[in-house]
Design a protein around this motif. Structure first.
Motif, mmCIF file in Angstrom:
data_model
loop_
_atom_site.group_PDB
_atom_site.id
_atom_site.type_symbol
_atom_site.label_atom_id
_atom_site.label_comp_id
_atom_site.label_asym_id
_atom_site.label_seq_id
_atom_site.Cartn_x
_atom_site.Cartn_y
_atom_site.Cartn_z
ATOM 1 N N ASN A 1 13.991 -9.978 63.948
ATOM 2 C CA ASN A 1 14.030 -8.581 63.501
ATOM 3 C C ASN A 1 13.258 -8.409 62.211
ATOM 4 O OD1 ASN A 1 15.821 -7.589 65.531
ATOM 5 N ND2 ASN A 1 17.530 -8.496 64.426
ATOM 6 N N THR A 2 12.581 -7.287 62.093
ATOM 7 C CA THR A 2 11.940 -6.887 60.847
ATOM 8 C C THR A 2 12.608 -5.602 60.385
ATOM 9 O OG1 THR A 2 9.834 -7.807 61.594
ATOM 10 C CG2 THR A 2 9.752 -6.273 59.748
ATOM 11 N N ILE A 3 13.004 -5.575 59.121
ATOM 12 C CA ILE A 3 13.634 -4.377 58.565
ATOM 13 C C ILE A 3 12.739 -3.847 57.446
ATOM 14 C CG2 ILE A 3 15.683 -3.382 57.501
ATOM 15 C CD1 ILE A 3 17.281 -5.767 58.594
ATOM 16 N N TYR B 1 9.808 -5.532 53.118
ATOM 17 C CA TYR B 1 10.305 -5.936 54.436
ATOM 18 C C TYR B 1 11.203 -7.153 54.315
ATOM 19 C CZ TYR B 1 6.516 -3.036 56.217
ATOM 20 O OH TYR B 1 5.674 -1.986 56.481
ATOM 21 N N PHE B 2 12.277 -7.143 55.093
ATOM 22 C CA PHE B 2 13.065 -8.334 55.357
ATOM 23 C C PHE B 2 12.763 -8.740 56.793
ATOM 24 C CE2 PHE B 2 17.009 -7.788 52.402
ATOM 25 C CZ PHE B 2 16.256 -8.189 51.322
ATOM 26 N N ILE B 3 12.521 -10.004 56.996
ATOM 27 C CA ILE B 3 12.384 -10.542 58.346
ATOM 28 C C ILE B 3 13.561 -11.482 58.539
ATOM 29 C CG2 ILE B 3 10.975 -11.904 59.932
ATOM 30 C CD1 ILE B 3 8.536 -11.027 58.212
ATOM 31 N N ASP C 1 6.879 -9.093 48.386
ATOM 32 C CA ASP C 1 7.097 -7.872 49.162
ATOM 33 C C ASP C 1 7.717 -8.138 50.535
ATOM 34 O OD1 ASP C 1 6.092 -6.244 47.152
ATOM 35 O OD2 ASP C 1 4.056 -6.315 47.938
ATOM 36 N N VAL C 2 7.706 -9.400 50.957
ATOM 37 C CA VAL C 2 8.286 -9.781 52.245
ATOM 38 C C VAL C 2 9.214 -10.972 52.015
ATOM 39 C CG1 VAL C 2 7.832 -10.569 54.595
ATOM 40 C CG2 VAL C 2 6.228 -9.009 53.483
ATOM 41 N N VAL C 3 10.452 -10.842 52.475
ATOM 42 C CA VAL C 3 11.439 -11.909 52.338
ATOM 43 C C VAL C 3 11.889 -12.306 53.739
ATOM 44 C CG1 VAL C 3 13.679 -12.584 51.397
ATOM 45 C CG2 VAL C 3 12.187 -11.053 50.091
ATOM 46 N N LEU C 4 11.775 -13.597 54.018
ATOM 47 C CA LEU C 4 12.143 -14.137 55.329
ATOM 48 C C LEU C 4 13.472 -14.867 55.224
ATOM 49 C CD1 LEU C 4 11.663 -15.116 58.258
ATOM 50 C CD2 LEU C 4 10.203 -16.923 57.292
ATOM 51 N N HIS C 5 14.385 -14.542 56.148
ATOM 52 C CA HIS C 5 15.678 -15.212 56.263
ATOM 53 C C HIS C 5 15.711 -15.905 57.625
ATOM 54 C CE1 HIS C 5 17.434 -12.844 52.918
ATOM 55 N NE2 HIS C 5 16.636 -11.886 53.383
ATOM 56 N N LEU D 1 24.151 -4.997 56.659
ATOM 57 C CA LEU D 1 24.047 -4.679 55.234
ATOM 58 C C LEU D 1 22.834 -3.804 54.928
ATOM 59 C CD1 LEU D 1 24.925 -8.117 53.602
ATOM 60 C CD2 LEU D 1 26.321 -6.043 53.629
ATOM 61 N N TRP D 2 21.759 -3.982 55.706
ATOM 62 C CA TRP D 2 20.520 -3.228 55.489
ATOM 63 C C TRP D 2 20.290 -2.209 56.601
ATOM 64 C CZ3 TRP D 2 18.270 -3.361 50.925
ATOM 65 C CH2 TRP D 2 18.587 -4.420 50.076
ATOM 66 N N ALA D 3 21.368 -1.684 57.149
ATOM 67 C CA ALA D 3 21.288 -0.750 58.280
ATOM 68 C C ALA D 3 20.555 0.546 57.947
ATOM 69 C CB ALA D 3 22.692 -0.437 58.803
ATOM 70 N N ASP D 4 20.434 0.873 56.674
ATOM 71 C CA ASP D 4 19.711 2.090 56.292
ATOM 72 C C ASP D 4 18.198 1.921 56.383
ATOM 73 O OD1 ASP D 4 22.081 3.403 55.812
ATOM 74 O OD2 ASP D 4 22.047 3.051 53.652
ATOM 75 N N GLY D 5 17.753 0.675 56.530
ATOM 76 C CA GLY D 5 16.329 0.406 56.704
ATOM 77 C C GLY D 5 15.905 0.681 58.136
#
Length: 113
Positions: free
Chosen positions: A23-25, A36-38, A84-88, A103-107
């Motif tokens: 998923n990408t947020i 972006y969070f990946i 600018d991009v954080v990968l989990h 937690l980041w559902a608003d994204g």
């Protein structure tokens, strides 16, 4: 390389290495932490380390500097911070517990697999 292109490159690398539940947020409008969070899962600690290693190597080849890395030794949750991009990268068993997508559902989420 802009943040969108960086996120797309990382996603492509993860897809090649068979990351699970990718998923990408897009959090540009809700946070100053990153654009972006990946978030993805690996099937074992070996798979998780392989995903992280491949992203780190390919991004370095592209001239993108890794700013911070956490969790590599335990390989249950590895975080790679490119600014600018954080990968989990989570172990499948641990991902539901932390539930970053909630937690980041608003994204704006883009589900890949």
């Amino acid at each position: 390389m802009g943040s969108k292109e960086m996120a797309e490159k990382i996603v492509g690398i993860l897809e090649e290495k068979k990351a699970k539940d990718l998923n990408t947020i897009d959090i540009r409008d809700i946070s100053v932490l990153a654009d972006y969070f990946i978030i993805c899962s690996g099937t074992s600690t070996t798979h998780i380390k392989t995903l992280a290693d491949e992203v780190e190597e390919k991004m370095q080849e592209a001239g993108v500097e890794l700013l911070h890395k956490e969790g590599y030794n335990s390989a249950r949750w590895i975080l790679l911070d490119y600014g600018d991009v954080v990968l989990h990268i989570f172990h499948e068993e641990d991902r539901g517990f932390y539930n970053l997508e909630r937690l980041w559902a608003d994204g704006v989420m883009k589900h890949r697999q």
